[in-house]
Design a protein around this motif. Structure first.
Motif, short mmCIF file in Angstrom:
data_model
loop_
_atom_site.label_atom_id
_atom_site.label_comp_id
_atom_site.label_asym_id
_atom_site.label_seq_id
_atom_site.Cartn_x
_atom_site.Cartn_y
_atom_site.Cartn_z
N GLN A 86 0.83 -1.20 0.00
CA GLN A 86 0.00 0.00 0.00
C GLN A 86 0.87 1.26 0.00
O GLN A 86 1.90 1.31 0.68
CB GLN A 86 -0.92 0.01 1.23
CG GLN A 86 -1.88 -1.15 1.28
CD GLN A 86 -2.80 -1.19 0.07
OE1 GLN A 86 -3.48 -0.22 -0.24
NE2 GLN A 86 -2.82 -2.34 -0.62
N GLN A 87 0.44 2.26 -0.77
CA GLN A 87 1.22 3.48 -0.86
C GLN A 87 1.17 4.27 0.44
O GLN A 87 0.11 4.50 1.01
CB GLN A 87 0.70 4.36 -2.00
CG GLN A 87 1.50 5.63 -2.21
CD GLN A 87 1.06 6.41 -3.44
OE1 GLN A 87 0.98 5.86 -4.53
NE2 GLN A 87 0.76 7.68 -3.25
N VAL A 88 2.35 4.68 0.91
CA VAL A 88 2.46 5.48 2.14
C VAL A 88 2.65 6.95 1.80
O VAL A 88 2.05 7.82 2.40
CB VAL A 88 3.63 4.97 3.01
CG1 VAL A 88 3.80 5.83 4.25
CG2 VAL A 88 3.41 3.51 3.39
N TRP A 89 3.50 7.23 0.83
CA TRP A 89 3.68 8.59 0.33
C TRP A 89 4.25 8.56 -1.07
O TRP A 89 4.77 7.55 -1.53
CB TRP A 89 4.54 9.45 1.25
CG TRP A 89 5.91 8.91 1.62
CD1 TRP A 89 6.26 8.31 2.79
CD2 TRP A 89 7.12 8.96 0.82
NE1 TRP A 89 7.60 7.97 2.78
CE2 TRP A 89 8.15 8.36 1.59
CE3 TRP A 89 7.42 9.44 -0.44
CZ2 TRP A 89 9.45 8.23 1.11
CZ3 TRP A 89 8.73 9.31 -0.93
CH2 TRP A 89 9.72 8.72 -0.15
N GLN A 90 4.12 9.69 -1.76
CA GLN A 90 4.68 9.84 -3.11
C GLN A 90 5.15 11.28 -3.28
O GLN A 90 4.42 12.21 -2.92
CB GLN A 90 3.65 9.48 -4.17
CG GLN A 90 4.21 9.42 -5.59
CD GLN A 90 3.19 8.85 -6.57
OE1 GLN A 90 2.35 9.59 -7.07
NE2 GLN A 90 3.26 7.55 -6.84
#
Length: 451
Positions: free
Chosen positions: A193-197
């Motif tokens: 799952q994406q945490v930050w970008q």
């Protein structure tokens, strides 16, 4: 020649051939917005990750130099779990799993997962894939970008849209992609799952984007040398916020950065732009730079506690040894362009792109031996115990002794049709990303080699 100390420097991994590099065309220049740690307010926090020493958490392993680290610093070589030195399409293969798309992103190993980046050019999808380390089953696949690929003419024919190897601190998986003419860094958790970008900056592609992210303490460091305006950046690992960003000048180069403790000091080292440069990895502040090698380089710097080694490039060629302060110790006219070199502390080993293995004395650069292996090489070697493993572009892996006496081949193993990525090692197992077939029929596999 003594190093040049500067207040601003203006450098970096590749998957290109020297014959394809020509005079750079017109590229849109984009000013680099420099940021200091004083302006960002983000300071590096010391972090220790002893559990990662026996794993392979980023490009070139836990030590960043392709050498298998001792688990606790006290184990002897005989206590290392040695991987096989021989294998075939059926022998010593624990499992094989299909890889969706194409990429030169090398596998990393963290906990029970083997993780790589990949790209599907037809659908313009850039993804991260995680496999079960014991069985090879796909655990998760996370889509990072859809669309935004560079024009195919701006990506080298040997390169892909997923060149960089992922980096992990044991909790997050960090990947950097060229997408929509920007370098975009993304952090995923253990479930994908994406945490930050974070959009780190513009990138004018000439042959694509190659460097791998590097984790240093509580930062992830990104390199992006390009003709539109290159830079180095340090991002906070937990938030993705830019802690510092340093202008590197406008030139095309492809090397990944590394951090080595040389002369008792942590130094962020990178080649490109006609020099080898050192920065403070915590702040991005330049320490020194030495004119050497060439404009474009691909390999990652390696070092001992007192010396720094690098090779390349285009249009010039040089292999060089510098002191911890950037002073020349020795050099020669050898070019090892795409593959990185490796050292056991006493000897420096390398395999040229056109298949010549070499060994030099670290102390004085004296050539100890030279052996033509044949074939062409892009993959970088790893050293496990006293054995060096390196693969060519026809799927052959050469295993030879890390000896300064003579070239001592242990085995030559064929697997698949090609191998661009570099292997990973953990607990007696080797993990290879290989290609099968050619042209439109080509596919990729992740293979676990073990007794």
């Amino acid at each position: 020649m003594k190093p040049i100390t500067v207040s601003h420097l203006a450098m970096i991994l590749c998957l290109v051939t020297s014959s394809s590099l020509a005079t750079s065309g017109c590229q849109k220049k984009t000013p680099v917005d420099e940021i200091t740690v004083a302006e960002s307010g983000i300071e590096v926090q010391p972090l220790t990750r002893p559990e990662l020493q026996s794993q392979w958490p980023q490009w070139r392993g836990s030590t960043g130099d392709g050498v298998v680290a001792l688990v606790d610093g006290t184990a002897t070589e005989s206590e290392l779990a040695a991987p096989p030195t021989t294998w075939s399409e059926s022998d010593n293969i624990r499992w094989r799993s299909p890889v969706p798309g194409r990429g030169h992103s090398s596998p990393i190993i963290v906990g029970d997962l083997v993780v790589m980046a990949t790209a599907n050019d037809a659908d313009q999808r850039q993804s991260v894939v995680a496999y079960d380390r014991q069985t090879g089953a796909t655990v998760w696949q996370s889509l990072i970008h859809e669309g935004g690929f560079p024009n195919p003419r701006d990506v080298h024919s040997k390169a892909t849209n997923a060149n960089g190897t992922i980096a992990s601190d044991g909790n997050l998986f960090i990947t950097a992609f060229l997408n929509d003419r920007r370098i975009v860094v993304t952090a995923l958790d253990q479930s994908g799952q994406q945490v930050w970008q974070t959009d780190v900056g513009a990138f004018a592609s000439r042959f694509g984007y190659a460097p791998s992210p590097l984790i240093y303490q509580s930062l992830v460091i990104i390199a992006a040398d390009n003709g539109g305006g290159g830079y180095l950046a340090g991002l906070d690992l937990q938030s993705g916020k830019v802690a510092w960003r340093r202008d590197r000048g406008a030139f095309d180069s492809y090397s990944s950065p590394t951090v080595a403790t040389v002369g008792g000091e942590d130094q962020l080292l990178i080649t490109g732009g006609g020099r080898l440069a050192s920065y403070d990895p915590a702040t991005g502040t330049p320490i020194w730079e030495t004119p050497c090698i060439s404009d474009a380089t691909c390999g990652t710097v390696v070092a001992t506690k007192d010396s720094i080694f690098a090779s390349g490039g285009y249009p010039d060629k040089e292999t060089i040894c510098l002191t911890a302060r950037g002073e020349r110790q020795w050099s020669n006219g050898t070019k090892i362009y795409e593959p990185s070199m490796i050292t056991d502390g006493n000897h420096l080993f390398g395999v040229t792109d056109d298949g010549i293995a070499m060994c030099w004395s670290v102390a004085d650069g004296d050539m100890k031996w030279k052996k033509r292996l044949g074939g062409n090489f892009s993959s970088s070697p790893i050293l496990v115990g006293d054995s060096i493993y390196v693969s060519d572009l026809s799927g052959n892996t050469y295993v030879f002794r890390a000896s300064g006496e003579e070239y001592q081949q242990v085995a030559k193993n064929q697997l698949g049709s090609d191998c661009y990525a570099s292997p990973a090692y953990a607990d007696g197992c080797l993990y290879y990303r290989i290609g099968l077939g050619e042209g439109e029929q080509r596919s990729e596999q992740l293979v676990c080699i073990a007794e």
